[in-house]
Design a protein around this motif. Structure first.
Motif, short mmCIF file in Angstrom:
data_model
loop_
_atom_site.label_atom_id
_atom_site.label_comp_id
_atom_site.label_asym_id
_atom_site.label_seq_id
_atom_site.Cartn_x
_atom_site.Cartn_y
_atom_site.Cartn_z
N PRO A 166 -1.11 13.12 -0.41
CA PRO A 166 -0.23 13.34 0.54
C PRO A 166 -0.43 11.19 1.20
O PRO A 166 -1.83 11.33 1.09
N CYS A 167 -0.08 10.64 2.09
CA CYS A 167 -0.49 9.47 1.86
C CYS A 167 -1.20 9.23 3.33
O CYS A 167 -1.38 10.24 4.19
N GLN A 168 -1.42 8.70 4.34
CA GLN A 168 -2.23 8.37 5.62
C GLN A 168 -1.63 8.27 6.90
O GLN A 168 -0.37 7.66 6.55
N GLY A 224 0.35 -1.67 -0.24
CA GLY A 224 0.04 -0.17 -0.23
C GLY A 224 1.11 1.43 -0.32
O GLY A 224 0.38 2.65 0.15
N HIS A 225 2.32 1.04 0.53
CA HIS A 225 3.05 2.26 -0.04
C HIS A 225 4.25 2.05 -0.70
O HIS A 225 4.96 2.84 -1.32
N MET A 226 3.29 1.78 -1.89
CA MET A 226 4.28 1.85 -3.09
C MET A 226 4.08 3.40 -3.65
O MET A 226 2.89 3.70 -3.77
N ALA A 273 0.70 7.95 10.16
CA ALA A 273 1.63 8.04 9.92
C ALA A 273 2.80 8.15 9.01
O ALA A 273 3.53 8.79 9.21
N CYS A 274 2.18 7.67 7.88
CA CYS A 274 2.99 7.82 6.39
C CYS A 274 2.98 9.76 5.94
O CYS A 274 1.88 10.10 6.08
N SER A 275 4.62 9.39 6.00
CA SER A 275 4.50 10.78 4.89
C SER A 275 5.10 11.09 3.84
O SER A 275 5.65 11.75 2.74
N GLY A 318 1.59 10.12 -2.90
CA GLY A 318 1.53 9.36 -3.94
C GLY A 318 1.14 7.99 -4.35
O GLY A 318 1.28 7.17 -4.95
N HIS A 319 1.14 8.01 -2.65
CA HIS A 319 0.79 5.62 -2.67
C HIS A 319 -0.03 5.85 -3.10
O HIS A 319 -1.62 6.09 -3.02
N VAL A 320 0.23 4.01 -3.09
CA VAL A 320 -1.01 3.41 -3.07
C VAL A 320 -2.56 3.14 -2.57
O VAL A 320 -3.67 3.82 -2.98
ZN LIG Z 1 2.27 5.80 2.36
#
Ligand SMILES: [Zn+2]
Length: 290
Positions: free
Chosen positions: A164-166, A154-156, A168-170, A173-175
């Motif tokens: 922006p991701c969801q 999911g973080h590719m 705590a992920c900084s 454009g992540h999945v």
């Molecule tokens: Zn992410």
């Protein structure tokens, strides 16, 4: 049939689901509790108490699926987004509390392994599983074996410098920022107003689902190019509900992105095991003692 049994535990952000799993992967008894998030200590104690509520007859090990990256070399659960787990020797801590052998694996990898052995992935050797729910989880089976790495699919990145991701992920454009149920819900509110959610898009057969499907297909195409997967299983609440509306656009994107002939031959199917997949997979991993 062997009398050997294990206990499988699926630790989620809101609930803990544990059950007795036999050698065939069948679940015999389950117990569910809300997840304690006050402290790491309290969470580990609660997990032990949950396991102890189940019968121990014939139980030889306990498998935990946890929403964390795992360092198998050092035996550490490195960190989770919504629950208090950080750099903890999780299996050792649980073995001390339970007096049984403990195996741990990322929860999405557990669910993927269950689909591979008993669900929609049966008969393949190279399988990709993507669960589209609150976040996007995933697992990979390569040459018939669970690929035991971070596999945070999911973080590719699928859109450079994208949304922006969801949590705590900084990242950007992540999945997960495009294909999760949460992302679909945000998009629904933007397009249809504050009362809309991901299910409104599905009910209306909204064209925005094709955009989400396109993003999903771009992700799948890249993953197929890395892992040579021949089948992809789509699961998760949003993934199952929107499956028919996501797949046509996803398939078109896969045909473009995946190197021939993988795109043409890739099967895209629904997950079969539902909410117990993580528990069953954790149990299977404990049974194999890997
Ligand atoms: Zn992410």
């Amino acid at each position: 049939m062997s009398a050997t049994r294990v206990i499988g535990v699926d630790l989620g952000g809101t609930k803990v689901l544990a059950g007795v799993v036999d050698a065939d992967g069948k679940v015999h008894q389950t117990v569910e509790r809300p997840t304690v998030t006050t402290s790491q200590q309290a969470l580990l104690d609660e997990l032990a108490e949950t396991v102890q509520e189940l019968p121990r007859d014939g139980v030889v090990a306990v498998g935990f699926g946890i929403p964390s990256r795992i360092d198998h070399v050092r035996g550490l659960a490195l960190g989770a987004v919504n629950i208090p787990i950080r750099d903890v020797p999780f299996a050792t801590e649980m073995e001390r509390r339970l007096g049984l052998r403990v195996e741990m694996e990322n929860d999405a990898s557990c669910a993927a392994y269950a689909e591979f052995k008993l669900g929609a992935g049966r008969g393949t050797r190279d399988l990709l599983v993507l669960t589209l729910g609150t976040g996007v989880g995933g697992g990979v089976v390569s040459s018939g074996r669970l690929f035991r790495a971070y596999t945070e699919l999911g973080h590719m990145v699928i859109v450079e410098d994208g949304e922006p991701c969801q949590g705590a992920c900084s990242g950007r454009g992540h999945v997960e920022a495009y294909c999760s149920g949460t992302a679909a819900g945000k998009l629904a509110k933007r397009l249809l107003g504050p009362d809309a959610d991901a299910h409104t898009l599905v009910e209306q057969d909204h064209p925005a689902l094709s955009e989400i499907g396109h993003h999903l297909g771009v992700a799948i195409g890249s993953l197929v190019n890395v892992f040579g997967s021949t089948r992809v299983v789509i699961g998760g609440g949003f993934g199952i509900a929107a499956f028919d509306r996501l797949v046509p656009a996803a398939r078109t994107a896969v045909l473009r992105e995946a190197l021939a002939p993988s795109g043409q031959t890739l099967e895209i199917v629904r997950a079969e095991l539902g909410g117990e997949a993580g528990l069953v997979g954790a149990g299977l991993i404990a049974l194999e003692g890997s």
